[in-house]
Structure formats: structure tokens, C-alpha cells
Design an enzyme around this catalytic site. Structure first.
Site, mmCIF file in Angstrom:
data_model
loop_
_atom_site.group_PDB
_atom_site.id
_atom_site.type_symbol
_atom_site.label_atom_id
_atom_site.label_comp_id
_atom_site.label_asym_id
_atom_site.label_seq_id
_atom_site.Cartn_x
_atom_site.Cartn_y
_atom_site.Cartn_z
ATOM 1 N N HIS A 89 4.990 -0.114 -0.627
ATOM 2 C CA HIS A 89 5.701 -1.149 0.546
ATOM 3 C C HIS A 89 4.722 -2.198 1.036
ATOM 4 C CE1 HIS A 89 3.955 2.082 2.893
ATOM 5 N NE2 HIS A 89 3.762 0.946 4.012
ATOM 6 N N GLU A 101 -0.989 -4.641 11.604
ATOM 7 C CA GLU A 101 -0.362 -4.177 10.600
ATOM 8 C C GLU A 101 1.283 -4.497 10.655
ATOM 9 O OE1 GLU A 101 -1.150 -0.559 7.829
ATOM 10 O OE2 GLU A 101 0.214 0.098 9.106
ATOM 11 N N ASP A 152 -5.022 -10.631 -0.707
ATOM 12 C CA ASP A 152 -3.727 -11.094 -0.540
ATOM 13 C C ASP A 152 -2.881 -10.907 -1.852
ATOM 14 O OD1 ASP A 152 -1.897 -12.645 0.798
ATOM 15 O OD2 ASP A 152 -2.424 -14.464 -0.240
ATOM 16 N N HIS A 153 -1.694 -10.710 -1.531
ATOM 17 C CA HIS A 153 -0.653 -10.438 -2.991
ATOM 18 C C HIS A 153 -1.130 -9.451 -3.738
ATOM 19 C CE1 HIS A 153 1.249 -13.989 -0.961
ATOM 20 N NE2 HIS A 153 2.176 -13.657 -1.626
ATOM 21 N N CYS A 182 5.131 5.078 4.824
ATOM 22 C CA CYS A 182 4.215 4.685 4.411
ATOM 23 C C CYS A 182 3.754 5.675 3.378
ATOM 24 C CB CYS A 182 3.066 4.344 5.389
ATOM 25 S SG CYS A 182 3.258 2.996 6.270
ATOM 26 N N HIS A 186 0.718 -1.199 0.077
ATOM 27 C CA HIS A 186 0.079 0.073 -0.074
ATOM 28 C C HIS A 186 0.778 1.231 0.127
ATOM 29 C CE1 HIS A 186 -0.431 1.063 4.466
ATOM 30 N NE2 HIS A 186 0.894 0.726 4.296
ATOM 31 N N HIS A 232 3.056 -5.053 3.966
ATOM 32 C CA HIS A 232 3.000 -5.519 5.228
ATOM 33 C C HIS A 232 2.552 -7.004 5.458
ATOM 34 C CE1 HIS A 232 3.315 -1.746 7.254
ATOM 35 N NE2 HIS A 232 3.026 -1.001 5.994
HETATM 36 NI NI NI Z 1 2.643 0.888 5.678
#
Ligand code: NI
Length: 134
Positions: free
Chosen positions: A40, A125, A80-81, A34, A15, A42
Site C-alpha cells: 500500500h 507518514e 519516489d514512486h 500496513c 511498502h 503513503h
Molecule cells: Ni503503511
């Protein structure tokens, strides 16, 4: 007497937190790492808690296999992914902060859960940071 059952689930996603109404400088200041322009990732962990009466016939609140499937089909398949900002319709115009991701998960699952149950979602997170809805 009400009883809660909890299912843990997991997804990896990328995100970027960026408010287009702000300058790049303010975005960096508020969102820090972020706000990285190239995204990047998580490792998100979630706990989905369903609370209700024990069914006298099944002796369950809710079938955890059914709940696991619901989470898989409605949340994991969607997130997911994925790059949340780009791939996920819900975040086209909504910043995918942990708060908004958790709220989105809650809304999606709420729509599939009979009204007699209470729903509570916690999203990690990082191992140390979590948010809760419900
Ligand atoms: Ni982040």
C-alpha cells in the site's frame, strides 16, 4: 549562535511491514493494514533541518538550493514512486517502517553533509503521524 534552516520535501512510495520471523497471524496483529500482502502507499513528507553557524561571507547556514538538490538526488530519486521493500536496496533486509525510513534518510544525508552541521530529519507518514531522527 546557531541557526537552523529547513527544507521540506516529498515522495510517494509503497511498502509492506512484515517480519519474516513471525507467523502471518502475528504480523497482521502487530502491523495491521500496513501488513497488507500486496503493499500500500503513503504520501511521505519530510523536513530536513540543518543547524550551524551563519557563514560570514554568504550570510547563510547552508545554501537551501544545494540542500534541495541533495535531497532530490539522494532521497527523492531513490524513494519516489518506488516499492520500498522491492526497489530500494536499503530495505531488502530492513522493515521499511516510518522509523527505519527516517533513519535511512538521515544516514544518507549525513554522509553528504559537512561535519560542522547538525542534521535533523522529520518524516510524516500521514499528516498526523511523524517520526524524528537527530
Ligand atoms: Ni503503511
Amino acid at each position: 549562535m546557531k541557526v537552523s534552516v529547513t527544507r521540506r520535501a516529498h515522495f510517494n512510495a509503497a511498502h509492506r511491514l512484515h517480519n519474516p520471523a513471525w507467523t502471518d497471524e502475528k504480523n497482521r496483529e502487530v502491523f495491521g493494514l500496513c501488513n497488507n500482502p500486496n503493499f500500500h502507499g503513503h504520501n511521505y513528507e519530510m523536513e530536513v533541518r540543518v543547524t550551524g553557524e551563519i557563514d560570514p561571507d554568504t550570510c547563510m547556514v547552508v545554501d537551501l538550493a544545494w540542500l534541495a538538490n541533495l535531497i532530490k538526488n539522494e532521497i527523492e530519486v531513490r524513494f519516489d514512486h518506488k516499492n520500498l521493500n522491492i526497489d530500494v536496496e536499503e530495505f531488502r533486509n530492513l522493515i521499511p517502517s516510518a522509523e527505519n525510513i527516517c533513519l535511512t534518510i538521515w544516514r544518507i544525508l549525513r554522509g553528504h553533509l559537512p561535519e560542522k552541521f547538525d542534521l535533523h530529519v522529520r518524516l510524516y507518514e500521514t499528516p498526523r503521524n511523524s517520526v524524528e531522527v537527530g
